[in-house]
Design a protein around this motif. Structure first.
Motif, PDB file in Angstrom:
ATOM      1  N   PRO A 275      99.352  46.288  18.018  1.00 57.10           N
ATOM      2  CA  PRO A 275      99.811  45.625  16.788  1.00 57.10           C
ATOM      3  C   PRO A 275     100.931  44.608  16.982  1.00 57.10           C
ATOM      4  O   PRO A 275     101.161  43.768  16.107  1.00 57.10           O
ATOM      5  CB  PRO A 275     100.284  46.796  15.913  1.00 57.10           C
ATOM      6  N   LYS A 276     101.641  44.650  18.092  1.00 61.64           N
ATOM      7  CA  LYS A 276     102.751  43.720  18.312  1.00 61.64           C
ATOM      8  C   LYS A 276     102.345  42.507  19.162  1.00 61.64           C
ATOM      9  O   LYS A 276     103.205  41.737  19.599  1.00 61.64           O
ATOM     10  CB  LYS A 276     103.926  44.448  18.960  1.00 61.64           C
ATOM     11  N   VAL A 277     101.055  42.336  19.377  1.00 55.83           N
ATOM     12  CA  VAL A 277     100.535  41.211  20.158  1.00 55.83           C
ATOM     13  C   VAL A 277      99.742  40.288  19.243  1.00 55.83           C
ATOM     14  O   VAL A 277      98.838  40.728  18.538  1.00 55.83           O
ATOM     15  CB  VAL A 277      99.653  41.716  21.320  1.00 55.83           C
ATOM     16  N   SER A 278     100.092  38.993  19.236  1.00 59.37           N
ATOM     17  CA  SER A 278      99.428  38.018  18.361  1.00 59.37           C
ATOM     18  C   SER A 278      98.029  37.665  18.864  1.00 59.37           C
ATOM     19  O   SER A 278      97.086  37.578  18.084  1.00 59.37           O
ATOM     20  CB  SER A 278     100.255  36.731  18.267  1.00 59.37           C
ATOM     21  N   TRP A 279      97.932  37.405  20.157  1.00 59.96           N
ATOM     22  CA  TRP A 279      96.652  37.025  20.749  1.00 59.96           C
ATOM     23  C   TRP A 279      96.652  37.371  22.237  1.00 59.96           C
ATOM     24  O   TRP A 279      97.712  37.540  22.851  1.00 59.96           O
ATOM     25  CB  TRP A 279      96.344  35.539  20.561  1.00 59.96           C
ATOM     26  N   VAL A 280      95.453  37.479  22.789  1.00 62.63           N
ATOM     27  CA  VAL A 280      95.273  37.766  24.216  1.00 62.63           C
ATOM     28  C   VAL A 280      94.214  36.818  24.759  1.00 62.63           C
ATOM     29  O   VAL A 280      93.202  36.566  24.098  1.00 62.63           O
ATOM     30  CB  VAL A 280      94.804  39.218  24.460  1.00 62.63           C
TER      31      VAL A 280
END
Length: 386
Positions: A275-280
């Motif tokens: 949840p704390k990652v915008s994009w990968v």
């Protein structure tokens, strides 16, 4: 033709009278001649032989031969660093008035070379968007000499359609150069897709343990002869000791890359759900915009994962300061996992606008996924994110 792993292990210099099993290092600056005629013929290039280690050396030759076989190339030259390979290759092929068409997303030092140094000699560069190759073709002029690209890109892990770029280069009679550092020849061979020359920073995955600096360019005999003649005079040759380290490292490239890629995919899948990652971004994630192209031209997704921490610069700083096991470094391709903040390190010389055009936000993070157990890699990143 033998399989990749076999060529990597069994391509060796001819054994000496001592019948050694492991190739020796030829730590010599120069070589002797049998007589005056031998010396004359050697300098006249009537013979193929080693004269001076700035020109060639048996240990360097073994390294070059291995990479040529891996990439499907005819010839090559080994350099003291990856950037020595980039500069020497370009400098050998361009002249005042020439134009280079480059992908927008490239390594920061290569960008600086294009924008700060080559213009001093009247060589210009234009950047094309990596997701619009029709636009790239429209940017070709009568002065264009080279198309230059990385795939996957550094640090955004974008993927370019090498086959399409190769077709464009051939159509317009241009030299197509690919920096294949992120993929290595085990994962991708750009020559199959139309590249004329392939460049590597041997410092990265080819060495694999962060020990030596090295670079190499391989490709067609015609173009490599120009690169060789420039380089034997200007002196960027690789140290024979480093060449020996690398030729040993290449013996384990395949098995190392298998684990690197396995770990990287698992980390990318974990980050995609956090949840704390915008994009990968990882080439073998189905969410990657060029997933289909990556599957076509790559054997696996590579060792690099890019992602963005939510919360901007402060959240990013907190994340980096919370890392416990992974290394904070600007290098990549090491057996140890490395976390890098491109905006403040490898691409800090670029303006904010230039970074954004290359897909580098303030919160972008690049992870070079190493060979530690994947559960330990994920655990460290998880606790840092939390």
């Amino acid at each position: 033709m033998k399989k990749f792993e076999t060529e990597a292990i069994r391509t060796q210099s001819e054994r000496t009278q001592y019948l050694e099993h492991s190739t020796p290092i030829y730590l010599t600056s120069s070589f002797v001649f049998e007589d005056a005629e031998d010396m004359r013929a050697s300098f006249a290039e009537e013979k193929e032989r080693n004269i001076y280690s700035r020109y060639s050396n048996p240990t360097n030759n073994e390294f070059v031969e291995k990479v040529c076989k891996m990439e499907g190339a005819e010839s090559g030259f080994a350099f003291a660093s990856g950037m020595a390979a980039v500069f020497s290759t370009l400098a050998a092929l361009v002249k005042t008035g020439d134009h280079i068409l480059s992908a927008r997303s490239i390594f920061g030092s290569t960008h600086t070379l294009f924008t700060k140094f080559l213009p001093k000699w009247g060589v210009t560069t234009s950047y094309f968007p990596i997701d619009d190759l029709d636009a790239a073709e429209a940017m070709i002029t009568s002065q264009t000499k080279i198309i230059y690209a990385e795939s996957p890109t550094n640090p955004g892990v974008d993927v370019l359609d090498l086959e399409r770029l190769g077709q464009i280069a051939k159509k317009h009679n241009l030299i197509f150069i690919v920096d294949n550092c992120f993929a290595t020849p085990y994962i991708q061979q750009p020559i199959k897709f139309g590249a004329d020359l392939v460049i590597h920073s041997g410092t990265k995955l080819m060495d694999g343990q962060g020990r030596v600096l090295a670079g190499i360019t391989v490709g067609s005999t015609e173009l490599m002869d120009k690169v060789y003649r420039f380089s034997r005079i200007t002196g960027p040759a690789l140290s024979p000791f480093n060449a020996w380290v690398l030729t040993k490292s290449l013996e384990t490239l395949a098995v190392r890359l298998d684990r690197h890629c396995e770990n990287a995919l698992k980390l990318a899948q974990f980050l995609e759900e956090h949840p704390k990652v915008s994009w990968v971004k990882y080439p073998f994630l189905k969410s990657h915009p060029m997933y289909a192209v990556a599957k076509k031209q790559m054997k696996a997704g590579g060792s690099i994962v890019a992602f963005e921490v939510k919360g901007g610069i402060e959240a990013g700083k907190k994340f980096f300061d919370s890392i416990k096991m992974l290394s904070l470094s600007a290098n990549l391709g090491d057996s140890r996992s490395i976390v890098t903040h491109p905006a403040s390190t490898t691409h800090s010389k670029l303006s904010v606008e230039e970074r954004l055009e290359s897909g580098i936000t303030d919160g972008s993070v690049r992870v070079s996924v190493g060979l530690e157990h994947i559960e330990d890699i994920i655990a460290d990143i998880k606790q840092a994110l939390n």
